[in-house]
Design a protein around this motif. Structure first.
Motif, PDB file in Angstrom:
ATOM      1  N   THR A   1     -23.663  -5.989  -6.127  1.00  0.00           N
ATOM      2  CA  THR A   1     -23.029  -5.928  -7.438  1.00  0.00           C
ATOM      3  C   THR A   1     -23.238  -7.268  -8.108  1.00  0.00           C
ATOM      4  N   THR A   2     -22.955  -7.332  -9.388  1.00  0.00           N
ATOM      5  CA  THR A   2     -23.133  -8.573 -10.127  1.00  0.00           C
ATOM      6  C   THR A   2     -22.325  -9.704  -9.519  1.00  0.00           C
ATOM      7  N   GLY A   3     -21.090  -9.386  -9.109  1.00  0.00           N
ATOM      8  CA  GLY A   3     -20.205 -10.410  -8.563  1.00  0.00           C
ATOM      9  C   GLY A   3     -20.001 -10.302  -7.076  1.00  0.00           C
ATOM     10  N   ASN A   4     -21.010  -9.891  -6.350  1.00  0.00           N
ATOM     11  CA  ASN A   4     -20.880  -9.788  -4.891  1.00  0.00           C
ATOM     12  C   ASN A   4     -20.644 -11.167  -4.290  1.00  0.00           C
ATOM     13  N   GLN A   5     -19.877 -11.200  -3.201  1.00  0.00           N
ATOM     14  CA  GLN A   5     -19.612 -12.461  -2.512  1.00  0.00           C
ATOM     15  C   GLN A   5     -19.527 -12.203  -1.013  1.00  0.00           C
ATOM     16  N   THR A   6     -19.727 -13.256  -0.238  1.00  0.00           N
ATOM     17  CA  THR A   6     -19.797 -13.163   1.212  1.00  0.00           C
ATOM     18  C   THR A   6     -18.760 -14.084   1.836  1.00  0.00           C
ATOM     19  N   LEU A   7     -18.066 -13.584   2.841  1.00  0.00           N
ATOM     20  CA  LEU A   7     -17.177 -14.428   3.638  1.00  0.00           C
ATOM     21  C   LEU A   7     -18.012 -15.095   4.713  1.00  0.00           C
ATOM     22  N   VAL A   8     -17.970 -16.422   4.780  1.00  0.00           N
ATOM     23  CA  VAL A   8     -18.715 -17.182   5.782  1.00  0.00           C
ATOM     24  C   VAL A   8     -17.708 -17.921   6.652  1.00  0.00           C
ATOM     25  N   LEU A   9     -17.872 -17.801   7.977  1.00  0.00           N
ATOM     26  CA  LEU A   9     -16.912 -18.357   8.928  1.00  0.00           C
ATOM     27  C   LEU A   9     -17.621 -19.216   9.970  1.00  0.00           C
ATOM     28  N   ASN A  10     -17.065 -20.369  10.252  1.00  0.00           N
ATOM     29  CA  ASN A  10     -17.508 -21.176  11.383  1.00  0.00           C
ATOM     30  C   ASN A  10     -16.540 -20.914  12.533  1.00  0.00           C
ATOM     31  N   THR A  11     -17.022 -20.380  13.651  1.00  0.00           N
ATOM     32  CA  THR A  11     -16.158 -19.962  14.754  1.00  0.00           C
ATOM     33  C   THR A  11     -16.633 -20.568  16.060  1.00  0.00           C
ATOM     34  N   SER A  12     -15.915 -20.242  17.128  1.00  0.00           N
ATOM     35  CA  SER A  12     -16.294 -20.723  18.454  1.00  0.00           C
ATOM     36  C   SER A  12     -17.636 -20.175  18.909  1.00  0.00           C
ATOM     37  N   SER A  13     -18.089 -19.079  18.308  1.00  0.00           N
ATOM     38  CA  SER A  13     -19.401 -18.519  18.650  1.00  0.00           C
ATOM     39  C   SER A  13     -20.458 -18.843  17.610  1.00  0.00           C
ATOM     40  N   GLY A  14     -20.132 -19.747  16.689  1.00  0.00           N
ATOM     41  CA  GLY A  14     -21.102 -20.134  15.677  1.00  0.00           C
ATOM     42  C   GLY A  14     -20.739 -19.608  14.301  1.00  0.00           C
ATOM     43  N   ILE A  15     -21.681 -19.697  13.385  1.00  0.00           N
ATOM     44  CA  ILE A  15     -21.462 -19.312  11.996  1.00  0.00           C
ATOM     45  C   ILE A  15     -21.751 -17.825  11.815  1.00  0.00           C
ATOM     46  N   TRP A  16     -20.833 -17.157  11.109  1.00  0.00           N
ATOM     47  CA  TRP A  16     -20.955 -15.744  10.763  1.00  0.00           C
ATOM     48  C   TRP A  16     -20.935 -15.585   9.246  1.00  0.00           C
ATOM     49  N   ALA A  17     -21.519 -14.481   8.781  1.00  0.00           N
ATOM     50  CA  ALA A  17     -21.395 -14.079   7.382  1.00  0.00           C
ATOM     51  C   ALA A  17     -21.080 -12.595   7.351  1.00  0.00           C
ATOM     52  N   SER A  18     -20.197 -12.200   6.433  1.00  0.00           N
ATOM     53  CA  SER A  18     -19.834 -10.789   6.323  1.00  0.00           C
ATOM     54  C   SER A  18     -19.895 -10.330   4.877  1.00  0.00           C
ATOM     55  N   SER A  19     -20.624  -9.237   4.654  1.00  0.00           N
ATOM     56  CA  SER A  19     -20.692  -8.602   3.340  1.00  0.00           C
ATOM     57  C   SER A  19     -21.251  -7.196   3.543  1.00  0.00           C
ATOM     58  N   GLU A  20     -21.473  -6.505   2.429  1.00  0.00           N
ATOM     59  CA  GLU A  20     -22.073  -5.170   2.493  1.00  0.00           C
ATOM     60  C   GLU A  20     -23.471  -5.174   1.902  1.00  0.00           C
ATOM     61  N   ASN A  21     -24.091  -6.360   1.842  1.00  0.00           N
ATOM     62  CA  ASN A  21     -25.473  -6.418   1.362  1.00  0.00           C
ATOM     63  C   ASN A  21     -26.421  -5.645   2.268  1.00  0.00           C
ATOM     64  N   ALA A  22     -26.034  -5.483   3.532  1.00  0.00           N
ATOM     65  CA  ALA A  22     -26.778  -4.650   4.480  1.00  0.00           C
ATOM     66  C   ALA A  22     -25.762  -3.937   5.349  1.00  0.00           C
ATOM     67  N   ILE A  23     -26.168  -2.811   5.952  1.00  0.00           N
ATOM     68  CA  ILE A  23     -25.232  -2.047   6.774  1.00  0.00           C
ATOM     69  C   ILE A  23     -25.472  -2.249   8.265  1.00  0.00           C
ATOM     70  N   ALA A  24     -26.423  -3.082   8.633  1.00  0.00           N
ATOM     71  CA  ALA A  24     -26.674  -3.351  10.050  1.00  0.00           C
ATOM     72  C   ALA A  24     -27.351  -4.702  10.187  1.00  0.00           C
ATOM     73  N   ALA A  25     -27.049  -5.402  11.291  1.00  0.00           N
ATOM     74  CA  ALA A  25     -27.676  -6.705  11.522  1.00  0.00           C
ATOM     75  C   ALA A  25     -29.190  -6.580  11.582  1.00  0.00           C
ATOM     76  N   GLU A  26     -29.686  -5.460  12.095  1.00  0.00           N
ATOM     77  CA  GLU A  26     -31.143  -5.287  12.207  1.00  0.00           C
ATOM     78  C   GLU A  26     -31.819  -5.196  10.848  1.00  0.00           C
ATOM     79  N   CYS A  27     -31.058  -4.912   9.789  1.00  0.00           N
ATOM     80  CA  CYS A  27     -31.639  -4.873   8.453  1.00  0.00           C
ATOM     81  C   CYS A  27     -32.059  -6.263   7.984  1.00  0.00           C
ATOM     82  N   LEU A  28     -31.537  -7.309   8.625  1.00  0.00           N
ATOM     83  CA  LEU A  28     -31.953  -8.672   8.305  1.00  0.00           C
ATOM     84  C   LEU A  28     -33.157  -9.107   9.134  1.00  0.00           C
TER      85      LEU A  28
END
Length: 369
Positions: free
Chosen positions: A251-278
């Motif tokens: 969408t025009t105003g899409n945004q992603t939550l980015v987290l630094n965690t004990s297992s490393g950096i994560w990003a979450s959005s609906e730009n793709a529906i599976a990790a393999e799509c990246l």
């Protein structure tokens, strides 16, 4: 709701990604800038610390058109895939000792069914078939009760975009809502929470393009409490290891939550529906790898509208460039789809090669945020 009527921003602006948002850049120029911007951003996010906890809660598993979720890449015979929409609960401690709670994707699933696209799909689907295809998990409030979180403790509500979302019950309204059986204004279920949303997403609600209309419920935003809405212009660091990054495209105003965690950096959005799509070269989904190689496409977007698909492609590349790789299988990035492709016997040819299913983190570290 007009973006001019909303409250001021929160958080600290992230300058390392600003070169990606300069006005007038064409998609190719943005794509060229992504590697250096991501390289600058990653160590800064790590230096900010980590949140106290991250937990994942399933809300609903439902059908979604294959031609949208896997765009042009899939050769699966099934017209629908199954996706599971999940909520993340992120908690952190500010330097002054204040505890913060953020809900990412706290969808009011019941009201989301009124979205024009899904309402039309439901109308033509026999109820017995719908019961077979849709699996409802616990709702937002049930999950919070199980986690021992009072709604009054919630500071922020964040969605990657406002497709399907109706937040009237969460934020409260200034006028009666007859369609919800409310002869008086709705009191907010989350009385202290503010919705963090890109200003461009709010503006879009006032001027929806015909391509966008099937996916929004714009009238539900007109009577919200304005003090509960916070517009964001770009990228912000909210707390230790917690950032919101502008990722326009889906969408025009899409945004992603980015987290630094004990297992490393994560990003979450609906730009793709599976990790393999990246990383489509590792996908076993019928047609995905071959399509990617044939057309030299580095990612497979989730595109139910196509007006800004080049920007969405770039946003997925940015997400892939920011995150770490998965500890369980280093072929796949720690991209956590807010609605993740889910194996379902009713949808042949759509079983994911790999799923994350959840993010779990414990142990915050105070940084300079």
């Amino acid at each position: 709701m007009s973006a001019a009527k909303v409250a001021p921003e929160v958080g600290t602006r992230i300058e390392w990604l600003a070169p990606l948002h300069e006005w007038g850049l064409d998609p190719g120029a943005v794509l060229d800038r992504i590697p250096s911007c991501a390289t600058d951003f990653r160590p800064e996010l790590r230096a900010s610390g980590t949140p106290d906890s991250v937990d994942t809660y399933d809300l609903i598993t439902l059908p979604y058109p294959t031609r949208f979720g896997l765009w042009r890449a899939s050769m699966a015979p099934a017209p629908f895939v199954s996706i599971t929409n999940r909520m993340l609960v992120v908690r952190w401690t500010e330097l002054d000792g204040r505890r913060r709670t953020l809900l990412f994707e706290p969808s009011d699933v019941e009201l989301g069914t009124n979205t024009p696209y899904f309402a039309a799909l439901t109308k033509r689907t026999p109820s017995r078939l719908a019961d077979l295809l849709i699996q409802r998990h616990d709702d937002v409030l049930t999950h919070l009760r199980s986690a021992g979180i009072d709604p009054a403790e919630v500071d922020y509500l964040v969605f990657d975009h406002l497709h399907t979302q109706d937040v009237r019950r969460w934020l409260g309204t200034t006028t009666p809502q007859p369609d919800l059986g409310a002869p008086v204004p709705l009191e907010p279920i989350f009385p202290n929470a503010r919705l963090l949303v890109q200003r461009s997403e709010l503006i879009a609600l006032d001027h929806l393009h015909p391509q966008q209309r099937p996916w929004y419920q714009p009238d539900t935003y007109r009577d919200l409490r304005t003090e509960a809405i916070v517009p964001i212009d770009g990228d912000i660091l909210l707390g230790p290891g917690v950032a919101i990054v502008a990722t326009p495209g889906h969408t025009t105003g899409n945004q992603t939550l980015v987290l630094n965690t004990s297992s490393g950096i994560w990003a979450s959005s609906e730009n793709a529906i599976a990790a393999e799509c990246l990383v489509p070269r590792y996908s076993k989904l019928p047609g995905v790898r071959r399509w990617s190689e044939q057309w030299q496409q580095g990612v497979v977007v989730n595109a139910n509208t196509v007006e800004t698909i080049a920007a969405q492609y770039n946003s997925l590349i940015l997400e892939r460039s920011i995150v770490d790789v998965c500890e369980r299988d280093s072929r796949f990035p720690q991209f956590f789809p807010s609605s993740e492709l889910t194996r379902r016997w009713t949808n042949p040819g759509t079983a994911p090669t790999f799923t994350h299913q959840r993010i779990t983190h414990r142990g915050g570290a105070k940084g300079s945020a």
